[in-house]
Design a protein around this motif. Structure first.
Motif, PDB file in Angstrom:
ATOM      1  N   GLY A 124      48.815 -58.829  64.522  1.00 27.85           N
ATOM      2  CA  GLY A 124      49.483 -60.075  64.870  1.00 27.85           C
ATOM      3  C   GLY A 124      50.749 -59.917  65.683  1.00 27.85           C
ATOM      4  O   GLY A 124      51.449 -60.896  65.932  1.00 27.85           O
ATOM      5  N   HIS A 125      51.062 -58.704  66.115  1.00 29.14           N
ATOM      6  CA  HIS A 125      52.288 -58.484  66.890  1.00 29.14           C
ATOM      7  C   HIS A 125      52.149 -59.099  68.284  1.00 29.14           C
ATOM      8  O   HIS A 125      51.063 -59.076  68.872  1.00 29.14           O
ATOM      9  CB  HIS A 125      52.577 -56.987  67.006  1.00 29.14           C
ATOM     10  CG  HIS A 125      53.952 -56.679  67.492  1.00 29.14           C
ATOM     11  ND1 HIS A 125      54.284 -56.618  68.830  1.00 29.14           N
ATOM     12  CD2 HIS A 125      55.103 -56.434  66.815  1.00 29.14           C
ATOM     13  CE1 HIS A 125      55.564 -56.336  68.960  1.00 29.14           C
ATOM     14  NE2 HIS A 125      56.089 -56.218  67.753  1.00 29.14           N
ATOM     15  N   PRO A 126      53.242 -59.667  68.843  1.00 27.75           N
ATOM     16  CA  PRO A 126      53.184 -60.282  70.181  1.00 27.75           C
ATOM     17  C   PRO A 126      52.704 -59.345  71.279  1.00 27.75           C
ATOM     18  O   PRO A 126      52.182 -59.803  72.298  1.00 27.75           O
ATOM     19  CB  PRO A 126      54.640 -60.707  70.429  1.00 27.75           C
ATOM     20  CG  PRO A 126      55.228 -60.870  69.074  1.00 27.75           C
ATOM     21  CD  PRO A 126      54.553 -59.857  68.203  1.00 27.75           C
ATOM     22  N   ARG A 181      44.860 -62.197  66.533  1.00 30.97           N
ATOM     23  CA  ARG A 181      43.942 -62.117  65.391  1.00 30.97           C
ATOM     24  C   ARG A 181      42.522 -61.837  65.852  1.00 30.97           C
ATOM     25  O   ARG A 181      41.793 -61.056  65.237  1.00 30.97           O
ATOM     26  CB  ARG A 181      43.989 -63.425  64.589  1.00 30.97           C
ATOM     27  CG  ARG A 181      45.252 -63.596  63.763  1.00 30.97           C
ATOM     28  CD  ARG A 181      45.066 -64.654  62.693  1.00 30.97           C
ATOM     29  NE  ARG A 181      44.750 -65.959  63.258  1.00 30.97           N
ATOM     30  CZ  ARG A 181      45.653 -66.864  63.616  1.00 30.97           C
ATOM     31  NH1 ARG A 181      46.940 -66.592  63.474  1.00 30.97           N
ATOM     32  NH2 ARG A 181      45.284 -68.032  64.111  1.00 30.97           N
ATOM     33  N   TRP A 182      42.101 -62.484  66.938  1.00 32.42           N
ATOM     34  CA  TRP A 182      40.746 -62.266  67.458  1.00 32.42           C
ATOM     35  C   TRP A 182      40.541 -60.819  67.908  1.00 32.42           C
ATOM     36  O   TRP A 182      39.477 -60.237  67.710  1.00 32.42           O
ATOM     37  CB  TRP A 182      40.483 -63.205  68.628  1.00 32.42           C
ATOM     38  CG  TRP A 182      40.246 -64.627  68.227  1.00 32.42           C
ATOM     39  CD1 TRP A 182      40.132 -65.115  66.957  1.00 32.42           C
ATOM     40  CD2 TRP A 182      40.100 -65.752  69.100  1.00 32.42           C
ATOM     41  NE1 TRP A 182      39.932 -66.470  66.975  1.00 32.42           N
ATOM     42  CE2 TRP A 182      39.903 -66.902  68.282  1.00 32.42           C
ATOM     43  CE3 TRP A 182      40.125 -65.914  70.476  1.00 32.42           C
ATOM     44  CZ2 TRP A 182      39.727 -68.171  68.806  1.00 32.42           C
ATOM     45  CZ3 TRP A 182      39.944 -67.181  71.005  1.00 32.42           C
ATOM     46  CH2 TRP A 182      39.747 -68.296  70.182  1.00 32.42           C
ATOM     47  N   LEU A 183      41.567 -60.276  68.548  1.00 32.68           N
ATOM     48  CA  LEU A 183      41.448 -58.928  69.100  1.00 32.68           C
ATOM     49  C   LEU A 183      41.799 -57.841  68.098  1.00 32.68           C
ATOM     50  O   LEU A 183      41.655 -56.653  68.395  1.00 32.68           O
ATOM     51  CB  LEU A 183      42.360 -58.791  70.324  1.00 32.68           C
ATOM     52  CG  LEU A 183      42.002 -59.669  71.526  1.00 32.68           C
ATOM     53  CD1 LEU A 183      43.118 -59.623  72.554  1.00 32.68           C
ATOM     54  CD2 LEU A 183      40.691 -59.223  72.150  1.00 32.68           C
ATOM     55  N   SER A 184      42.251 -58.253  66.946  1.00 28.55           N
ATOM     56  CA  SER A 184      42.714 -57.284  65.948  1.00 28.55           C
ATOM     57  C   SER A 184      41.673 -56.222  65.599  1.00 28.55           C
ATOM     58  O   SER A 184      42.011 -55.031  65.530  1.00 28.55           O
ATOM     59  CB  SER A 184      43.168 -58.020  64.685  1.00 28.55           C
ATOM     60  OG  SER A 184      43.634 -57.120  63.724  1.00 28.55           O
ATOM     61  N   PRO A 185      40.387 -56.580  65.381  1.00 26.10           N
ATOM     62  CA  PRO A 185      39.407 -55.537  65.034  1.00 26.10           C
ATOM     63  C   PRO A 185      39.289 -54.435  66.082  1.00 26.10           C
ATOM     64  O   PRO A 185      39.074 -53.271  65.743  1.00 26.10           O
ATOM     65  CB  PRO A 185      38.092 -56.327  64.913  1.00 26.10           C
ATOM     66  CG  PRO A 185      38.516 -57.714  64.582  1.00 26.10           C
ATOM     67  CD  PRO A 185      39.792 -57.926  65.344  1.00 26.10           C
ATOM     68  N   LEU A 186      39.428 -54.815  67.367  1.00 27.87           N
ATOM     69  CA  LEU A 186      39.344 -53.819  68.437  1.00 27.87           C
ATOM     70  C   LEU A 186      40.674 -53.109  68.639  1.00 27.87           C
ATOM     71  O   LEU A 186      40.743 -51.877  68.685  1.00 27.87           O
ATOM     72  CB  LEU A 186      38.912 -54.491  69.744  1.00 27.87           C
ATOM     73  CG  LEU A 186      38.932 -53.610  71.000  1.00 27.87           C
ATOM     74  CD1 LEU A 186      37.951 -52.446  70.856  1.00 27.87           C
ATOM     75  CD2 LEU A 186      38.621 -54.431  72.239  1.00 27.87           C
TER      76      LEU A 186
END
Length: 283
Positions: A93-95, A77-82
């Motif tokens: 949210g994928h592993p 979730r934290w890295l999702s924007p990048l």
């Protein structure tokens, strides 16, 4: 299909060259040497896989704790924007996102043994998303470039090897490696983004790349005031502290979620062993 022809060509070309050496130059040792080399290569492949087994079991076990403890999903979730911009084909949210992050983090710390199992795990997850199983997907290509360029902030493994081999100043390579891997990573991202038509002018990407550039510049400036001995001691301590801190965070997250941490570790370790076995034919 291309690999099929390449693999066949290895044997056909080798046989023809060896036959020519035997017929025209009377080299009677060429075929025994080829057969010996074939068996030796097979043995080496198994030894490489065997050497990876313990490391894979350890880190995939830790990774499984992180998955069940919720750490991997939080990282995703934290890295999702990048990552949603660099890897637009990976669902949120994928592993795979967590495994990619762990691999990049281990590479940045120069911890090759930790990076390898995370890289294999990431590729395994990306393959599940790949609609064409015999062709590398765009996320696979981007990840491979990031992994190969290997941004290294603390090259602990290389400095250890240099110290073991008697280098006068094991830390001499610190700044050159940082600059080389940073610009190779930056160049890789730009090239792949252009090929995959990823918008590099996106605000998130610009802020991330600009912030990374500034951070590298500040790091070099800060370390420039330290002696080589201090750099060596600091980098070794920081890298290993961060690595063990990651392990502790994963374990404590599992405890907080009230999962059976030991069972989760064993399940992941079993997967690590299976992964080590699966890569033997490709070696």
């Amino acid at each position: 299909m291309v690999l099929n022809y390449i693999w066949i060509a290895f044997f056909v070309v080798a046989f023809l060259i060896a036959l020519a050496k035997l017929v025209f130059w009377g080299d009677t040792a060429v075929f025994p040497a080829m057969v010996e080399s074939t068996f030796s290569s097979a043995k080496t492949a198994f030894e490489i896989s065997l050497g990876l087994t313990g490391v894979l079991a350890l880190w995939l076990g830790i990774m499984r704790i992180g998955e069940r403890g919720g750490v991997v999903s939080v990282l995703a979730r934290w890295l999702s924007p990048l990552f949603v911009r660099l890897f637009p084909d990976i669902p949120k949210g994928h592993p795979a996102t967590g495994a990619i992050f762990m691999n990049i983090a281990a590479n940045m710390l120069g911890l090759d043994n930790a990076a390898t199992p995370m890289g294999l795990k990431a590729m395994e997850e990306l393959q599940k998303l790949n609609p064409h199983k015999d062709t590398a997907s765009n996320p696979m290509i981007m990840f491979l470039v990031l992994n190969t360029s290997g941004l290294t902030i603390i090259p602990i493994s290389i400095m250890v090897y240099r110290a073991q081999l008697g280098a006068a100043q094991p830390t001499d390579v610190f700044v050159p490696l940082l600059l080389a891997t940073f610009f190779s990573t930056l160049a890789g991202i730009i090239c792949v983004s252009i090929y995959q038509r990823i918008n590099l002018l996106n605000r998130t990407l610009l802020l991330t790349l600009g912030g990374a550039t500034l951070a590298v510049a500040l790091l070099i400036a800060g370390l420039g005031s330290l002696s080589r001995v201090q750099i060596d001691a600091l980098s070794t301590s920081v890298a290993n502290i961060l690595l063990f801190l990651i392990i502790m965070v994963f374990i404590l997250a599992g405890v907080r979620r009230r999962i059976n941490v030991y069972d989760a570790f064993i399940d992941g370790a079993k997967e690590g062993f299976q992964t080590a076995v699966r890569i033997i034919p490709y070696l």
